[in-house]
Design a protein around this motif. Sequence first.
Motif, PDB file in Angstrom:
ATOM      1  N   ASP A 165      40.651  39.866  41.332  1.00  0.00           N
ATOM      2  CA  ASP A 165      40.795  40.670  40.039  1.00  0.00           C
ATOM      3  C   ASP A 165      39.896  42.267  39.576  1.00  0.00           C
ATOM      4  O   ASP A 165      40.825  42.074  38.383  1.00  0.00           O
ATOM      5  CB  ASP A 165      39.742  39.008  39.336  1.00  0.00           C
ATOM      6  N   TYR A 195      28.412  34.994  34.704  1.00  0.00           N
ATOM      7  CA  TYR A 195      29.228  36.300  34.734  1.00  0.00           C
ATOM      8  C   TYR A 195      28.938  37.468  33.722  1.00  0.00           C
ATOM      9  O   TYR A 195      28.366  37.283  32.867  1.00  0.00           O
ATOM     10  CB  TYR A 195      30.734  35.428  34.319  1.00  0.00           C
ATOM     11  N   ASP A 220      37.685  32.904  36.926  1.00  0.00           N
ATOM     12  CA  ASP A 220      37.768  33.249  38.626  1.00  0.00           C
ATOM     13  C   ASP A 220      35.894  33.081  39.077  1.00  0.00           C
ATOM     14  O   ASP A 220      35.243  32.689  40.063  1.00  0.00           O
ATOM     15  CB  ASP A 220      38.504  34.267  39.259  1.00  0.00           C
ATOM     16  N   THR A 221      35.437  33.845  39.057  1.00  0.00           N
ATOM     17  CA  THR A 221      34.171  33.862  38.519  1.00  0.00           C
ATOM     18  C   THR A 221      33.177  32.615  38.449  1.00  0.00           C
ATOM     19  O   THR A 221      32.699  32.046  39.409  1.00  0.00           O
ATOM     20  CB  THR A 221      33.100  35.196  37.866  1.00  0.00           C
ATOM     21  N   ARG A 243      39.813  36.029  45.085  1.00  0.00           N
ATOM     22  CA  ARG A 243      40.040  36.368  44.590  1.00  0.00           C
ATOM     23  C   ARG A 243      39.943  37.090  43.491  1.00  0.00           C
ATOM     24  O   ARG A 243      40.271  37.816  42.210  1.00  0.00           O
ATOM     25  CB  ARG A 243      40.223  34.713  43.879  1.00  0.00           C
ATOM     26  N   ILE A 244      38.062  36.902  43.167  1.00  0.00           N
ATOM     27  CA  ILE A 244      37.273  37.942  42.176  1.00  0.00           C
ATOM     28  C   ILE A 244      37.312  39.040  42.845  1.00  0.00           C
ATOM     29  O   ILE A 244      37.666  40.129  41.357  1.00  0.00           O
ATOM     30  CB  ILE A 244      35.940  37.727  42.208  1.00  0.00           C
ATOM     31  N   GLN A 245      37.761  39.797  43.591  1.00  0.00           N
ATOM     32  CA  GLN A 245      37.496  40.796  44.342  1.00  0.00           C
ATOM     33  C   GLN A 245      39.480  41.850  43.915  1.00  0.00           C
ATOM     34  O   GLN A 245      39.579  43.039  43.231  1.00  0.00           O
ATOM     35  CB  GLN A 245      37.544  41.570  45.544  1.00  0.00           C
ATOM     36  N   LEU A 287      33.813  30.242  41.435  1.00  0.00           N
ATOM     37  CA  LEU A 287      32.874  30.063  42.415  1.00  0.00           C
ATOM     38  C   LEU A 287      32.317  29.152  42.529  1.00  0.00           C
ATOM     39  O   LEU A 287      31.326  29.078  43.523  1.00  0.00           O
ATOM     40  CB  LEU A 287      33.318  31.835  42.742  1.00  0.00           C
ATOM     41  N   ILE A 329      38.576  37.760  35.355  1.00  0.00           N
ATOM     42  CA  ILE A 329      37.157  37.683  36.022  1.00  0.00           C
ATOM     43  C   ILE A 329      36.458  36.639  36.294  1.00  0.00           C
ATOM     44  O   ILE A 329      35.973  35.932  36.994  1.00  0.00           O
ATOM     45  CB  ILE A 329      36.669  39.224  36.499  1.00  0.00           C
ATOM     46  N   GLU A 349      35.851  34.008  46.281  1.00  0.00           N
ATOM     47  CA  GLU A 349      35.263  35.352  46.454  1.00  0.00           C
ATOM     48  C   GLU A 349      36.391  36.573  46.446  1.00  0.00           C
ATOM     49  O   GLU A 349      36.572  37.632  45.907  1.00  0.00           O
ATOM     50  CB  GLU A 349      34.305  35.684  47.664  1.00  0.00           C
TER      51      GLU A 349
END
Length: 474
Positions: free
Chosen positions: A375, A30, A307-308, A371-373, A311, A304, A369
């Motif tokens: 965030d 991250y 969730d990274t 979910r990260i977008q 991933l 972020i 992925e």
Amino acid sequence: MRKSGAGARGVGAALSLLALSACATAGPDYHPPEQSAATMPGATGAFHSAQGAPFTQADLPDRWWRLYADPQLDTLIEQALAANTDLRQAEANLTLAQGVLREAEAGRKISTTISGGETLARPSGVTQHLPGAVSYDLGLAAAYPLDLNGRIRRAIEGSAADVEASAAARDYVRVSVAAATARAYAQVCAANYNLTINRQVVALQRDTADATRRLARGGRGTAFDVSRAQAAVDSSAAALPAFEAERQNGLYLLATLMGRAPADYPRAVESCAALPTLAQPIPVGDGTALIRRRPDIRQAERAIAGDTARLGVAMAALYPQVSIGGSVGLSGPLKDFGSGSAFGFSLGPLISWSFPNRPVVKAQIAQAEARIQGDLAGFDGTVLEALRQTETALERYRRDTEQAAALDRARDSAKLSAGQAGKLFRFGRGDFLSLLDAQRSLANAEVAAAAARAQLVQDQIALFMALGGGWRQE
């Protein structure tokens, strides 16, 4: 339990697998987003609306309420921060997240299992009532995860980010509680302040009504003049109960914010009659300081990061999960309990792999992925909203400051005009209608000026909240 002469070979195979894996960690490391709303030139400089005498570019102090130099306000906010129910709930959520983190960290440690059992077996087809054979099985197994693909490490990173996000959420509640307490206190003081101003207006109009009655009895006035003067008194007096209700509602709100029953409101505040006043311009800093200070922005950024890391957990499922396992135990017929032949041990790598379910794993990766977008978009939205709230609060306070100054001038002019009208009427050079009109203008100007001053305090508190002060611990 089986004796194992291949224990050394199992250890060698595990060590070879460990060397080949080179301890790779699944998923990306991250890094804070480099291209985001927080890095835009317009977001990091001076605020557009922070112009003029009401503001200074100095950094906002954490305990901004001390700028009012009001010990009673300081005490109320400290008590609210110690007992507020929303803040207690936020603290519990933080403790919960810390517990989840400790659970994730425990995944790195050796896990052990103790087992034991006893069985009674008798061959089938035997017709005689034989007692059968009794056997036992006792064992101790242990496993240590090698975490070759970093699944456990990423899970710990995600839980650690969740802890920091929960801490930021708690800090934002602190900001809200401090601002709400100051706002309720200001509401009580403003209600008393407005009561004082309106009572002064009523007293002035009552004096005029009494003078009108005396003049009517002396033949210089009419019953119509008296009724109009009394109507002005009654109209102004009708506004007093609303201010009294406003004061009481503010006291009830203070009690609730402090974790008390409404009836247990702080009695010392009941008589507060002076508006909280700043003796200096408001320190606002700049956009960079705001982004660094606001807890909701930090919470969005930590989402972020969490969730990274998750991933990476999803990507780790594409590879085998390897651990070193071993077990020792005794098993066999009960009559041989404790003999050398009953003892056994095993040592070697333990591998699990969901290879046939790769489409499921890939779908989970795609979800992570996405979910990260989401965030990232949420982070940008939080930054932009924080900047908008601050600019709006700055602009409103600046304009309301100008309006309050204009209303003060209007009140002073109305006071002068009412005084002149009173003199002219008493000396018979002015009519009664002009006097009533001048006093009505003065009453409206007094009320409007008082309301504007009270609104300025609410604007200040809203600005302090938008700036995000009030959460750092000493």
